[in-house]
Design an enzyme around this catalytic site. Structure first.
Site, mmCIF file in Angstrom:
data_model
loop_
_atom_site.group_PDB
_atom_site.id
_atom_site.type_symbol
_atom_site.label_atom_id
_atom_site.label_comp_id
_atom_site.label_asym_id
_atom_site.label_seq_id
_atom_site.Cartn_x
_atom_site.Cartn_y
_atom_site.Cartn_z
ATOM 1 N N ASN A 207 0.848 -1.183 0.000
ATOM 2 C CA ASN A 207 0.000 0.000 0.000
ATOM 3 C C ASN A 207 0.892 1.244 0.000
ATOM 4 O O ASN A 207 2.122 1.160 0.100
ATOM 5 C CB ASN A 207 -0.987 -0.006 1.172
ATOM 6 C CG ASN A 207 -0.303 -0.008 2.540
ATOM 7 O OD1 ASN A 207 0.737 0.616 2.740
ATOM 8 N ND2 ASN A 207 -0.896 -0.713 3.498
ATOM 9 N N LYS A 208 0.280 2.379 -0.139
ATOM 10 C CA LYS A 208 1.034 3.625 -0.269
ATOM 11 C C LYS A 208 1.946 3.864 0.925
ATOM 12 O O LYS A 208 3.122 4.229 0.764
ATOM 13 C CB LYS A 208 0.049 4.787 -0.430
ATOM 14 C CG LYS A 208 0.690 6.162 -0.491
ATOM 15 C CD LYS A 208 -0.387 7.229 -0.574
ATOM 16 C CE LYS A 208 0.200 8.625 -0.443
ATOM 17 N NZ LYS A 208 -0.858 9.673 -0.483
ATOM 18 N N GLU A 210 3.233 1.707 3.078
ATOM 19 C CA GLU A 210 4.338 0.741 3.098
ATOM 20 C C GLU A 210 5.422 1.137 2.104
ATOM 21 O O GLU A 210 6.622 1.033 2.395
ATOM 22 C CB GLU A 210 3.799 -0.657 2.785
ATOM 23 C CG GLU A 210 2.972 -1.249 3.909
ATOM 24 C CD GLU A 210 2.088 -2.406 3.467
ATOM 25 O OE1 GLU A 210 1.510 -3.068 4.336
ATOM 26 O OE2 GLU A 210 1.958 -2.632 2.236
ATOM 27 N N ASP A 277 -6.855 -8.178 1.636
ATOM 28 C CA ASP A 277 -6.888 -9.637 1.469
ATOM 29 C C ASP A 277 -7.672 -10.015 0.219
ATOM 30 O O ASP A 277 -7.293 -10.918 -0.534
ATOM 31 C CB ASP A 277 -7.532 -10.299 2.688
ATOM 32 C CG ASP A 277 -6.775 -10.038 3.980
ATOM 33 O OD1 ASP A 277 -5.597 -9.669 3.913
ATOM 34 O OD2 ASP A 277 -7.371 -10.214 5.055
#
Length: 330
Positions: A207-208, A210, A277
């Protein structure tokens, strides 16, 4: 971004049926205490919950497996449980919904990761975590690799990390080496600890936030986002990088230099829990069924929108997914 037709979405999902997909990562059991609140405790300024029911659900990497099952695939789950009653509950639920649990190693030195949520008047009041976050030992790694090799005809492999210890650098390298030897596509949902260990995978999905932490780069513009995606492609030698952007959708970076945006598809957001997920499960399932990476990303984005419209952590349902594609294609 690609406009996915209803007929093509149906074709991809039909081709998912019974494809064996391995999910390797941190498995968890979610426990919910449900009740009502009508008073405050005389002992402390806290609500008193009149307990009405207790439920259990699969969480973590097991929720990825549950999404795969909902899409028609045959998920095989690999991870670590404790030797306790919660492991028994976890295995029982897995078997009942059709998730193959034989790849789960039971370690008496670790508890089964358990997330207990106390819900009063349909509002979460408290969460209790029971877990051990140290890396799994060599015996667990050897067990998982052996079990993967015993069932080697996988259409895809998903590595799902929640920083609970099941994903180690050694395990990552062994899985990727095995996948390469069998030409099995590998999909990664990373966390920070092992971020740059996933070399030469099919698709890497941070994600952004991370991506920002891993690259020490603030992503506040299109230019910064594109720089982040291209840096990750280069550092990881990945075929594709897909950065998820929450309400802003996703951006796909391909090793041939193409960059494509995937706009969000949620009509009304009730709960974003578990959306990541659903995305990784749908990506792997669709790609293994013959979808292009663009088609897989588009379908995954629709799937995320569907589950975000439901309260709580739910698996994507095929009929709702097809309906979502239909609504946006009209």
């Amino acid at each position: 971004m690609l406009n996915l037709s209803v007929d093509r979405a149906k074709e991809i999902i039909q081709n998912v049926a019974n494809r064996r997909i391995a999910v390797i990562g941190d498995v968890m059991l979610d426990r919910y205490f449900w009740g009502s609140v009508s008073r405050v405790s005389p002992e402390a300024p806290v609500p008193v919950v009149d307990l009405e029911s207790e439920t259990f659900h699969l969480g973590g990497a097991a929720n990825v497996a549950a999404n795969l099952k909902s899409l028609g695939a045959r998920p095989y789950l690999f991870g670590v449980l404790g030797c306790d009653k919660f492991a028994d509950i976890f295995i029982d639920i897995s078997q009942k919904i059709g998730i193959e649990p034989s790849g789960l190693f039971q370690d008496g030195a670790r508890p089964t990761t358990l997330k207990t949520r106390i819900i009063g008047n349909n509002q979460q009041l408290l969460r209790l975590d029971l877990e051990k976050r140290t890396a799994i030992d060599k015996s667990a790694i050897d067990f998982i690799i052996r079990k993967i090799e015993e069932t080697d005809d996988f259409a895809a492999i998903i590595l799902q990390d929640y920083n609970k210890g099941a994903i180690t650098a050694e395990l990552i390298h062994l899985v990727i080496e095995f996948a390469k030897s069998k030409s099995i596509p590998v999909f990664v949902d990373p966390k920070f600890a092992n971020f740059f260990e996933y070399n030469e995978v099919t698709l890497f999905k941070p994600n952004k936030r991370e991506a920002e932490l891993a690259l020490n780069l603030e992503i506040k513009s299109d230019e910064a986002l594109n720089e982040a995606g291209n840096q990750l492609l280069s550092k990881l030698k990945a075929d594709n990088v897909l950065i998820t952007l929450g309400s802003e959708g996703m951006r796909l970076f391909k090793s041939n230099g193409e960059i494509k945006s995937v706009p969000t598809r949620a009509r009304k957001v009730a709960d974003v829990s578990g959306a990541g997920d659903t995305v990784i499960a749908t990506l792997a399932a669709a790609y293994s069924a013959g979808a292009t990476v663009e088609e897989a990303a588009t379908l995954a984005n629709f799937a995320a929108g569907v589950v975000c419209e439901e309260p709580g952590i739910v698996s994507v349902q095929i009929d709702k997914l097809i309906n979502a594609v239909k609504i946006f294609s009209e």
